[in-house]
Structures are given as C-alpha cells and as structure tokens.
Design an enzyme around this catalytic site. Structure first.
Site, PDB file in Angstrom:
ATOM      1  N   ASP A 210       0.739  -1.136   0.045  1.00  0.00           N
ATOM      2  CA  ASP A 210       0.199  -0.050  -0.102  1.00  0.00           C
ATOM      3  C   ASP A 210       0.895   1.089   0.111  1.00  0.00           C
ATOM      4  O   ASP A 210       0.685   2.239  -0.882  1.00  0.00           O
ATOM      5  CB  ASP A 210      -0.922   0.088   1.113  1.00  0.00           C
ATOM      6  CG  ASP A 210      -2.190  -0.935   1.168  1.00  0.00           C
ATOM      7  OD1 ASP A 210      -2.492  -1.422   0.079  1.00  0.00           O
ATOM      8  OD2 ASP A 210      -2.131  -1.820   2.375  1.00  0.00           O
TER       9      ASP A 210
ATOM     10  N   GLU B  28      -9.554  -2.185   4.346  1.00  0.00           N
ATOM     11  CA  GLU B  28      -9.264  -1.536   5.827  1.00  0.00           C
ATOM     12  C   GLU B  28      -9.952  -0.758   6.195  1.00  0.00           C
ATOM     13  O   GLU B  28     -10.413  -0.666   7.430  1.00  0.00           O
ATOM     14  CB  GLU B  28      -7.444  -1.202   5.813  1.00  0.00           C
ATOM     15  CG  GLU B  28      -6.550  -2.145   5.664  1.00  0.00           C
ATOM     16  CD  GLU B  28      -5.281  -1.377   5.142  1.00  0.00           C
ATOM     17  OE1 GLU B  28      -4.255  -2.135   5.206  1.00  0.00           O
ATOM     18  OE2 GLU B  28      -5.190   0.056   4.701  1.00  0.00           O
TER      19      GLU B  28
END
Length: 281
Positions: free
Chosen positions: A48, A149
C-alpha cells in the site's frame, strides 16, 4: 463455487491504466488545492505505501516526495529492507526515524503490555513523526489505507488512518495489488504476506480471519452492489462470515467519519458548512 469465485475476481478487476491516470491527477490537483507542492508519507515496506509512493512521485516529481521509514526494535528487518527498496527504486528523499524509544517510554509509563494497545501506540507515534515532518518540510501527508481496511476498521484512528489526502481509499486490497503490478512495484513487495508488522508473526489475514481475496469479494457485493444477506449466501458466502463482516463494517462507522459536532448554530462544521476547500467562503 469455482465459477462463482471466478466471477468475484472479474468484478474486482480494475482498468489499471485509467485508475493510474486518475490517481496521479488526484494527488497533483488536491495537493495543489491545499496549497502544497510537496508530500510526505510513511513507507513501511508493504504494497500500500509503495503504491502511494509511486503515485506521489509521478504526480509531484521525485524531488518533492519525502519517504519516512519508521521501524521499531520489534519490527521485521525485512520491512526496512523492502522500504529502502521502494525509496531507491523511486529516487525520492528519505529518512529513517526509529520509534522504539518514544513508543517504549509511553508503554512503560502506562504499563501497556498487550499487543493491540501497543500496536495503536506505535501507529500513532508514526503519525506524530509524519506530521512533524509535514510542518518542517511544508509537505502534505499522503495516506495509505485501502478500502478493505477502511470498511472493516483495520487501522488506527489518528494513526495510520490519519492523512491530508488518500489516493487508495476507494481501492480494495486486491485492486491495490493489481495497480502495483501496473506501476512495476518490485515483485518481492507485491508478493509478500500483508502485515502491519506491529508484533512478531503478525499478518493482516491472520488477524482478520479471512483472506483478502474472499473479503474483498464479499465487501464488493455487500457494499458496492448493496446485496442482501440472502443474495450473498446464494453467491456462495457462508452465513457466519456474512453476518460477522456486516457487523464489523457497521461497528467501525465511527472511524470513517469526522467527529460528530453538536449543532447549536445555523452553520455547523461538517453539517451545514461543508464547502470543499477550494470553493472559497
């Protein structure tokens, strides 16, 4: 189930060239709109932060991106190695700031021993470092939390979820991986097991209790397509998983919204006064 799983993967398939161009323009435009020319972000060694760094360097120029590497003494040495690989691949400025002393001092003073509380402290210490660098360098903090997330609350409020702008927040984890391949992020980083690296042996999927591929498929149908629980069960998802993930999404809504302000006037921040920052007053 095999054909169903294939259909789930197709639903999550990105037009990576389009998304790549969109996110580069997003970072460039929104950084400029906020009055900045530079960006700072934490580089963990995971996919990420690597994707966010690649996009920021393209959008703003490598000379205008600062990557902070913030290991703790308990962090995996491989994470720092992978973070250095990202920095060297892009040629951006970087600094290593070890957060061990600041984290351990607070944990000792507050007698913090369990992994979750300690992990939250580490995440928030890293954000203190990032925002101090933001003030020092006059650089906007770039976020690295993905949609998976954010939906299940797998992040620390005022820690890794804090940022000035987030280019990845509408991409599920499996979509970030697709984009990483388009951006030519080093394969070792793309292929490694996702981990927040907050304690020895910790992995994202181990904590979540479900693989990212299955979770992303479920979230896509549940959130993006607004499918009912009956629809999800018919698509092959187990009832217990459907109920658990739906409740997890609901329970973590507070992490996805600004603090709720009591309304006592005609123009209340985030209620009536919600102009985009470049609209003016």
């Amino acid at each position: 189930m095999e054909s169903s799983g294939h259909n789930h993967q197709l639903a999550l398939r990105l037009n990576t060239d389009f998304v790549h161009d969109l996110l580069v323009r997003f970072i460039r435009d929104e950084t400029t709109n906020a009055g900045f020319t530079k960006a700072v972000l934490g580089i963990s060694g995971g996919v990420d932060s690597a994707v966010a760094a690649f996009l920021a360097a393209e959008a703003l120029g490598k000379q205008n991106v600062i990557g902070l590497l913030m290991p703790h003494r308990m962090s995996s040495p491989q994470s720092l190695t992978d973070a250095r690989t990202v920095v060297s691949s892009l040629g951006i400025k970087s600094e290593v700031v070890d957060i061990s002393d600041m984290t351990d001092a607070l944990c000792a003073k507050q007698n913090i021993k369990d992994n979750l509380r300690r992990g939250n402290v580490m995440a928030r210490m890293r954000m203190i470092v990032l925002y101090d660098a933001s003030a020092k360098e006059r650089a906007l903090v770039i976020g690295t939390s993905n949609k998976t997330e954010l939906m299940v609350g797998y992040g620390t409020l005022h820690g890794d979820m804090a940022c000035g702008l987030n280019p990845l927040g509408d991409l599920y984890k499996t979509q970030v991986l697709q984009l990483a391949e388009t951006l030519e992020v080093p394969p070792a980083i793309v292929q490694k097991k996702p981990t927040a690296d907050l304690w020895l042996g910790q992995t994202d999927e181990g904590e979540l209790g479900i693989s990212y591929s299955d979770l992303d498929a479920l979230l896509f149908h549940m959130i993006d397509e607004r499918r009912s629980d009956d629809d999800l069960r018919s698509a092959g998802f187990k009832d217990a998983i459907v109920r658990r993930i739906r409740e997890t999404v609901r329970r973590n809504q507070f992490k996805r919204r600004p603090p709720i302000i009591a309304k006592v006037s005609y123009r209340t921040v985030n209620v009536d006064f919600r102009y985009v920052r470049d609209w003016g007053m």
